[in-house]
Every structure is written in C-alpha cells, then in structure tokens.
Design a protein around this motif. Structure first.
Motif, PDB file in Angstrom:
ATOM      1  N   ALA A  98       0.838  -1.203   0.000  1.00 10.22           N
ATOM      2  CA  ALA A  98       0.000   0.000   0.000  1.00 10.22           C
ATOM      3  C   ALA A  98       0.871   1.250   0.000  1.00 10.22           C
ATOM      4  O   ALA A  98       1.924   1.294   0.632  1.00 10.22           O
ATOM      5  N   GLY A  99       0.425   2.269  -0.730  1.00 11.63           N
ATOM      6  CA  GLY A  99       1.156   3.532  -0.795  1.00 11.63           C
ATOM      7  C   GLY A  99       1.918   3.719  -2.085  1.00 11.63           C
ATOM      8  O   GLY A  99       2.275   4.852  -2.426  1.00 11.63           O
ATOM      9  N   TRP A 100       2.175   2.639  -2.812  1.00 13.23           N
ATOM     10  CA  TRP A 100       2.871   2.736  -4.091  1.00 13.23           C
ATOM     11  C   TRP A 100       1.865   3.062  -5.192  1.00 13.23           C
ATOM     12  O   TRP A 100       0.755   2.530  -5.221  1.00 13.23           O
ATOM     13  N   GLN A 101       2.272   3.922  -6.118  1.00 14.77           N
ATOM     14  CA  GLN A 101       1.456   4.272  -7.270  1.00 14.77           C
ATOM     15  C   GLN A 101       2.224   3.964  -8.547  1.00 14.77           C
ATOM     16  O   GLN A 101       3.412   4.265  -8.649  1.00 14.77           O
ATOM     17  N   ARG A 102       1.537   3.368  -9.525  1.00 17.88           N
ATOM     18  CA  ARG A 102       2.155   3.021 -10.797  1.00 17.88           C
ATOM     19  C   ARG A 102       1.713   4.006 -11.870  1.00 17.88           C
ATOM     20  O   ARG A 102       0.526   4.293 -12.006  1.00 17.88           O
ATOM     21  N   VAL A 103       2.676   4.540 -12.603  1.00 19.31           N
ATOM     22  CA  VAL A 103       2.392   5.418 -13.733  1.00 19.31           C
ATOM     23  C   VAL A 103       2.977   4.760 -14.968  1.00 19.31           C
ATOM     24  O   VAL A 103       4.176   4.469 -15.018  1.00 19.31           O
ATOM     25  N   THR A 104       2.143   4.514 -15.965  1.00 17.29           N
ATOM     26  CA  THR A 104       2.581   3.799 -17.151  1.00 17.29           C
ATOM     27  C   THR A 104       2.921   4.767 -18.285  1.00 17.29           C
ATOM     28  O   THR A 104       2.506   5.928 -18.288  1.00 17.29           O
ATOM     29  N   THR A 105       3.678   4.270 -19.243  1.00 13.20           N
ATOM     30  CA  THR A 105       3.903   5.000 -20.481  1.00 13.20           C
ATOM     31  C   THR A 105       3.064   4.330 -21.569  1.00 13.20           C
ATOM     32  O   THR A 105       2.437   3.303 -21.329  1.00 13.20           O
ATOM     33  N   GLY A 106       3.024   4.925 -22.745  1.00 11.10           N
ATOM     34  CA  GLY A 106       2.278   4.321 -23.844  1.00 11.10           C
ATOM     35  C   GLY A 106       0.782   4.337 -23.589  1.00 11.10           C
ATOM     36  O   GLY A 106       0.230   5.267 -22.994  1.00 11.10           O
ATOM     37  N   ASP A 107       0.091   3.268 -24.035  1.00 12.25           N
ATOM     38  CA  ASP A 107      -1.360   3.171 -23.860  1.00 12.25           C
ATOM     39  C   ASP A 107      -1.719   3.211 -22.378  1.00 12.25           C
ATOM     40  O   ASP A 107      -1.118   2.515 -21.563  1.00 12.25           O
ATOM     41  N   GLY A 108      -2.694   4.030 -22.032  1.00 16.24           N
ATOM     42  CA  GLY A 108      -3.124   4.146 -20.644  1.00 16.24           C
ATOM     43  C   GLY A 108      -2.340   5.146 -19.832  1.00 16.24           C
ATOM     44  O   GLY A 108      -2.602   5.320 -18.635  1.00 16.24           O
ATOM     45  N   SER A 109      -1.398   5.829 -20.462  1.00 17.05           N
ATOM     46  CA  SER A 109      -0.553   6.762 -19.720  1.00 17.05           C
ATOM     47  C   SER A 109      -1.359   7.916 -19.133  1.00 17.05           C
ATOM     48  O   SER A 109      -1.188   8.277 -17.958  1.00 17.05           O
ATOM     49  N   ALA A 110      -2.241   8.530 -19.932  1.00 21.28           N
ATOM     50  CA  ALA A 110      -3.000   9.688 -19.453  1.00 21.28           C
ATOM     51  C   ALA A 110      -3.837   9.330 -18.235  1.00 21.28           C
ATOM     52  O   ALA A 110      -3.900  10.093 -17.260  1.00 21.28           O
ATOM     53  N   GLU A 111      -4.472   8.159 -18.276  1.00 15.92           N
ATOM     54  CA  GLU A 111      -5.305   7.743 -17.146  1.00 15.92           C
ATOM     55  C   GLU A 111      -4.472   7.490 -15.901  1.00 15.92           C
ATOM     56  O   GLU A 111      -4.860   7.853 -14.786  1.00 15.92           O
ATOM     57  N   SER A 112      -3.302   6.877 -16.073  1.00 12.28           N
ATOM     58  CA  SER A 112      -2.470   6.586 -14.909  1.00 12.28           C
ATOM     59  C   SER A 112      -1.873   7.870 -14.321  1.00 12.28           C
ATOM     60  O   SER A 112      -1.720   7.991 -13.108  1.00 12.28           O
ATOM     61  N   ILE A 113      -1.554   8.838 -15.177  1.00 12.35           N
ATOM     62  CA  ILE A 113      -1.070  10.133 -14.697  1.00 12.35           C
ATOM     63  C   ILE A 113      -2.152  10.822 -13.872  1.00 12.35           C
ATOM     64  O   ILE A 113      -1.885  11.377 -12.799  1.00 12.35           O
ATOM     65  N   ASP A 114      -3.385  10.783 -14.366  1.00 10.98           N
ATOM     66  CA  ASP A 114      -4.486  11.413 -13.655  1.00 10.98           C
ATOM     67  C   ASP A 114      -4.705  10.763 -12.293  1.00 10.98           C
ATOM     68  O   ASP A 114      -4.901  11.457 -11.281  1.00 10.98           O
ATOM     69  N   ARG A 115      -4.658   9.428 -12.235  1.00 10.37           N
ATOM     70  CA  ARG A 115      -4.810   8.729 -10.954  1.00 10.37           C
ATOM     71  C   ARG A 115      -3.691   9.112  -9.991  1.00 10.37           C
ATOM     72  O   ARG A 115      -3.930   9.332  -8.799  1.00 10.37           O
ATOM     73  N   PHE A 116      -2.467   9.197 -10.513  1.00 11.23           N
ATOM     74  CA  PHE A 116      -1.324   9.541  -9.670  1.00 11.23           C
ATOM     75  C   PHE A 116      -1.479  10.945  -9.096  1.00 11.23           C
ATOM     76  O   PHE A 116      -1.238  11.178  -7.899  1.00 11.23           O
ATOM     77  N   ILE A 117      -1.892  11.905  -9.925  1.00  9.65           N
ATOM     78  CA  ILE A 117      -2.041  13.282  -9.453  1.00  9.65           C
ATOM     79  C   ILE A 117      -3.135  13.364  -8.397  1.00  9.65           C
ATOM     80  O   ILE A 117      -2.969  14.029  -7.359  1.00  9.65           O
ATOM     81  N   HIS A 118      -4.261  12.703  -8.622  1.00  7.59           N
ATOM     82  CA  HIS A 118      -5.337  12.719  -7.629  1.00  7.59           C
ATOM     83  C   HIS A 118      -4.865  12.105  -6.311  1.00  7.59           C
ATOM     84  O   HIS A 118      -5.230  12.572  -5.229  1.00  7.59           O
ATOM     85  N   TRP A 119      -4.047  11.074  -6.400  1.00  8.44           N
ATOM     86  CA  TRP A 119      -3.510  10.442  -5.189  1.00  8.44           C
ATOM     87  C   TRP A 119      -2.618  11.428  -4.434  1.00  8.44           C
ATOM     88  O   TRP A 119      -2.702  11.554  -3.218  1.00  8.44           O
ATOM     89  N   GLN A 120      -1.770  12.148  -5.145  1.00  5.34           N
ATOM     90  CA  GLN A 120      -0.863  13.096  -4.511  1.00  5.34           C
ATOM     91  C   GLN A 120      -1.608  14.275  -3.878  1.00  5.34           C
ATOM     92  O   GLN A 120      -1.121  14.880  -2.916  1.00  5.34           O
ATOM     93  N   LEU A 121      -2.776  14.593  -4.408  1.00  8.95           N
ATOM     94  CA  LEU A 121      -3.528  15.755  -3.927  1.00  8.95           C
ATOM     95  C   LEU A 121      -4.522  15.422  -2.825  1.00  8.95           C
ATOM     96  O   LEU A 121      -5.129  16.332  -2.244  1.00  8.95           O
ATOM     97  N   ARG A 122      -4.672  14.144  -2.505  1.00  6.27           N
ATOM     98  CA  ARG A 122      -5.777  13.727  -1.634  1.00  6.27           C
ATOM     99  C   ARG A 122      -5.730  14.350  -0.240  1.00  6.27           C
ATOM    100  O   ARG A 122      -6.775  14.481   0.411  1.00  6.27           O
TER     101      ARG A 122
END
Length: 234
Positions: free
Chosen positions: A16-40
C-alpha cells in the motif's frame, strides 16, 4: 507455443502507498490517478499550486521516461511517523545483443551503469536475475541539476517570487546543502532479467533512494517487490 513463449508483459505486487504510472497506452489515465492520489491530503492554495505543478511536470517526466525506454514508474510518497518518505523505481526494456548466459557480472554491471557495484546473480520465481547495488555520493550541485531537470526550469535561489510547494522545499534544501558543502549519499539497486524466448532482451528495474535511517529497509522492500514479479502471457 507455451505460455513462456507468448509473454506480453509482467506484473509485480507492491505494498500500500505505491502508485504506478505507465507510459504508452493508458498513460494519461495513470497520470491522472497519480495526481489525484498526490492531492488527496492537500487543500486550499496548497492544493491549487501543487496540482498546477504536477499537471505541468508529470506528463513531461513520463514522456521523457518513455523516450528513454521506460515501461512503468512506481512512486511511493507518504509521511510515516511525521517523517516524509519518498522512493521510486523505473521498469524498462533493454536489448543487450547477447543472452544472459553469455554475460558475466562485470558485463551486466557495465550495461546497467554500475561500473563499481556489488553484483550478483539471484534466483527468484520468474528466473535468474542479475542484481547490482551501488552506494553513491553526488554533490549538492548535482542534486540541484537533477531537481531543475525534473522541474524543467532553472532554480533561482535568491528569488522572492512565489514558487510551487515542491520547488520551494527543494530550494530550501539546496540552499542548506550548498552552504554546508555536504554530499548527498544515495543507494541505487538494479535488476536485469532475461525475457523468455526473446534472446538479448531484458527487463530492467532501477531503484534509487537517499541514504537515511530507512534506506536499508527501503532496499529490502524493493528486493521483496522484485521477488513477486511474474510474466504475463497473451
């Protein structure tokens, strides 16, 4: 064809606490999830400034990582007993032009950028891994260069203009380190694992952590994460 001959990816189990950010397909969605996690846990002006900075920085960093061959970035950023703890590792693909059996520890250490590292082969469930560990001591100036590269801008240590919270913390830290002339030691660990049925292709994972009272435990956590890696077949 067997499952190992149709490998289409990999998976690891992270605590728990780790966030995965992908490149390529799905990158935009993973970036958005990561930013929301950092802002929580942020609010008000801090939330606004931090989101603005992250929206500018994270896509650029992911684009640069993708250009360098990265598949995924894993980031941990939490406060534990009032102490900020941040660590990350990058997973990429590399092509060495030779199989694992043709390369010894020194060859692989050189490829991984670990010229003077502790190197060994270890056996995990997914196969025979090459592992290298190196203790480094960059200067405060080198750290400043790294921060500037991440921010995509030069840091003016004497400016009174408002800056994003992350940059403000970095500026204060650099000011102190440059004033004292201290070095900033860190530890870097890498793993190389040959892809099944793909001669010369290796999965490459690199973990870097600033040396502290927690660093040994952090390295052990990374080792434990790597031990869970499994190949995914199509």
């Amino acid at each position: 064809m067997t499952a190992l001959e149709t490998v289409s990816g990999y998976r690891v189990n992270v605590p728990a606490g780790w966030q995965r950010v992908t490149t390529g397909d799905g990158s935009a969605e993973s970036i958005d999830r990561f930013i929301h996690w950092q802002l929580r846990k942020r609010g008000g002006r801090d939330h606004v400034l931090t989101e603005r900075a992250l929206r500018e920085q994270v896509p650029r960093l992911i684009s640069e990582a993708e250009a360098a061959g990265a598949l995924d970035l894993y980031v941990f950023s939490e406060t534990i007993h009032d102490v900020p703890v941040t660590m990350s590792f990058v997973v990429s693909m590399t092509y060495l032009g030779a199989t694992a059996g043709d390369l010894d520890e020194k060859d692989l250490a050189d490829v991984a950028g670990f010229g003077a590292a502790e190197a060994e082969f270890v056996d995990f469930g997914a196969g025979r891994w090459f592992r290298a560990l190196e203790h480094r001591a960059p200067t405060a100036g080198q750290f400043r260069g790294l921060v500037e590269a991440q921010l995509g801008a030069s840091l003016d240590l004497d400016s009174a203009d408002p800056v994003p919270p992350d940059a403000a913390e970095a500026i204060e830290f650099i000011r102190h380190e440059e004033a004292t002339g201290r070095i900033l030691p860190d530890t870097r660990v890498s793993y190389l694992l040959a892809l099944p049925a793909s001669p010369g292709a290796f999965l490459f994972a690199v973990f870097t952590v600033d040396d502290s009272a927690f660093s040994e435990a952090q390295v052990l956590m990374f080792d434990a994460i790597m031990s869970t890696l499994e190949w995914v077949s199509s």
